[in-house]
Design an enzyme around this catalytic site. Structure first.
Site, short mmCIF file in Angstrom:
data_model
loop_
_atom_site.label_atom_id
_atom_site.label_comp_id
_atom_site.label_asym_id
_atom_site.label_seq_id
_atom_site.Cartn_x
_atom_site.Cartn_y
_atom_site.Cartn_z
N LYS A 127 0.83 -1.22 0.00
CA LYS A 127 0.00 0.00 0.00
C LYS A 127 0.86 1.26 0.00
CE LYS A 127 -2.04 -1.18 3.88
NZ LYS A 127 -1.34 -2.45 4.16
N ARG A 164 -0.68 -8.44 13.66
CA ARG A 164 -1.23 -7.54 12.62
C ARG A 164 -2.06 -8.34 11.61
NH1 ARG A 164 4.26 -5.29 11.11
NH2 ARG A 164 3.33 -3.97 9.53
P1 ADP Z 1 2.19 -1.87 3.21
O1 ADP Z 1 2.19 -0.35 3.17
O2 ADP Z 1 0.98 -2.47 2.57
O3 ADP Z 1 2.44 -2.41 4.59
P2 ADP Z 1 4.73 -1.62 1.79
O4 ADP Z 1 4.41 -0.75 0.62
O5 ADP Z 1 5.46 -1.01 2.92
O6 ADP Z 1 3.40 -2.37 2.31
O7 ADP Z 1 5.53 -2.88 1.22
C1 ADP Z 1 6.05 -3.88 2.11
C2 ADP Z 1 7.43 -4.33 1.61
O8 ADP Z 1 7.26 -5.06 0.40
C3 ADP Z 1 8.37 -3.18 1.30
O9 ADP Z 1 9.67 -3.58 1.66
C4 ADP Z 1 8.24 -2.99 -0.22
O10 ADP Z 1 9.44 -2.50 -0.79
C5 ADP Z 1 7.94 -4.41 -0.68
N1 ADP Z 1 7.02 -4.50 -1.82
C6 ADP Z 1 5.90 -3.73 -2.03
N2 ADP Z 1 5.27 -4.13 -3.17
C7 ADP Z 1 6.00 -5.17 -3.67
C8 ADP Z 1 5.86 -6.02 -4.83
N3 ADP Z 1 4.85 -5.89 -5.69
N4 ADP Z 1 6.80 -6.97 -5.00
C9 ADP Z 1 7.82 -7.13 -4.13
N5 ADP Z 1 8.01 -6.37 -3.04
C10 ADP Z 1 7.11 -5.40 -2.80
P1 AMP Z 2 0.98 0.94 8.85
O1 AMP Z 2 2.11 1.91 8.65
O2 AMP Z 2 -0.22 1.25 8.04
O3 AMP Z 2 1.43 -0.49 8.71
O4 AMP Z 2 0.51 1.13 10.36
C1 AMP Z 2 1.40 0.87 11.43
C2 AMP Z 2 0.63 0.74 12.73
O5 AMP Z 2 -0.01 2.00 13.05
C3 AMP Z 2 -0.53 -0.26 12.75
O6 AMP Z 2 -0.09 -1.61 13.00
C4 AMP Z 2 -1.39 0.28 13.90
O7 AMP Z 2 -0.80 -0.01 15.16
C5 AMP Z 2 -1.27 1.78 13.68
N1 AMP Z 2 -2.33 2.28 12.77
C6 AMP Z 2 -2.14 2.85 11.55
N2 AMP Z 2 -3.32 3.18 11.00
C7 AMP Z 2 -4.27 2.78 11.87
C8 AMP Z 2 -5.69 2.82 11.85
N3 AMP Z 2 -6.38 3.33 10.81
N4 AMP Z 2 -6.35 2.31 12.94
C9 AMP Z 2 -5.69 1.82 13.99
N5 AMP Z 2 -4.35 1.73 14.07
C10 AMP Z 2 -3.64 2.21 13.01
#
Ligand code: ADP
Ligand code: AMP
Length: 219
Positions: free
Chosen positions: A14, A168
């Protein structure tokens, strides 16, 4: 004026795709997780209240998140639309957004399998002040351990350890899956469009599909 939600399990991509959409469509990306990590870094009251929940992989209480998002959406950069990354994550948050009369154009659900999530999160590195995301194998920075734009050091998230990831994933299934069902249902009787995207593909392929969806909203 385009308002988009990115939803999906942790590690779905995301944040990565939000950055791409933000650049291509000139929309601000609002990541509640990123806002909270900044609050923790700055040792604010809010940061202190949230830190334990975040480190443990639990959701932060709805009332705190709703205050954060309410304040953020009032800022002037949101007047032409935005991408919400990581909000809403509970039905109560989704209902609060709906009752504040926010009309969403699209909900993008990025879906990946649990095995993929573990590998993604274990190799994730972030640039704390910008929220830019890297992966040591799939999306490495140009210089190991350094942010591409600022050259500052990258860090790993405390909640990207095994026990927090498990919590999570449970919270995604229990609290956030109902939100996905809610938006899918809404898309059948409103103008809000919904798409499920297979996030278990190369970054560019995922973005191509997201772009096609974004373009279809604007036409
Ligand atoms: P989220 O915001 O959903 O938690 P991230 O965007 O932080 O996910 O992505 C999680 C990890 O996976 C990061 O290290 C990112 O660089 C990697 N990543 C994201 N999309 C892909 C993909 N399509 N293929 C491989 N690695 C990815
Ligand atoms: P993220 O960066 O989206 O993976 O969020 C990291 C952490 O922040 C989550 O595991 C939650 O502890 C908190 N958090 C972020 N967004 C929310 C939300 N909309 N509601 C509740 N907790 C959140």
């Amino acid at each position: 004026m385009t308002k988009i939600i990115l939803i999906g399990p942790p590690g779905a991509g995301k944040g990565t795709q939000a950055e791409n959409i933000s650049q291509q469509y000139e929309l601000p990306c609002i990541s509640t997780g990123q806002i909270l990590r900044q609050e923790i870094q700055n040792q604010t009251d809010l940061g202190q209240k949230c830190q334990q929940c975040i480190d443990n992989g639990e959701l932060v209480p709805d009332h705190l998140i709703l205050e954060v998002i309410h304040t953020r959406l009032l800022q002037s950069d949101c007047s032409q639309g935005y991408i919400l990354d990581g909000f809403p994550r509970t039905l109560r948050q989704a209902q609060a957004l709906a009752s504040s009369e926010v009309l969403l154009d699209g909900v993008i659900y990025i879906n990946v399998r649990d095995e993929v999530i573990i590998e993604r999160l274990a190799g994730r590195w972030i640039h704390l002040s910008s929220g830019r995301v890297y992966h040591e194998k799939f999306n490495p920075p140009k210089v190991l351990g350094k942010d591409d734009l600022t050259g500052e050091s990258l860090t790993q998230r405390k909640d990207d350890k095994k026990e927090s990831i498990q919590r999570r994933l449970i919270s995604f299934r229990e609290d956030t899956q109902p939100v996905i069902d809610y938006y899918l249902d809404q898309s059948r009787s409103s103008t809000t469009r919904f798409i499920e995207i297979d996030g278990d593909r190369p970054l560019n392929d995922v973005f191509t599909e997201i772009s096609a969806f974004m373009n279809s909203l604007q036409s």
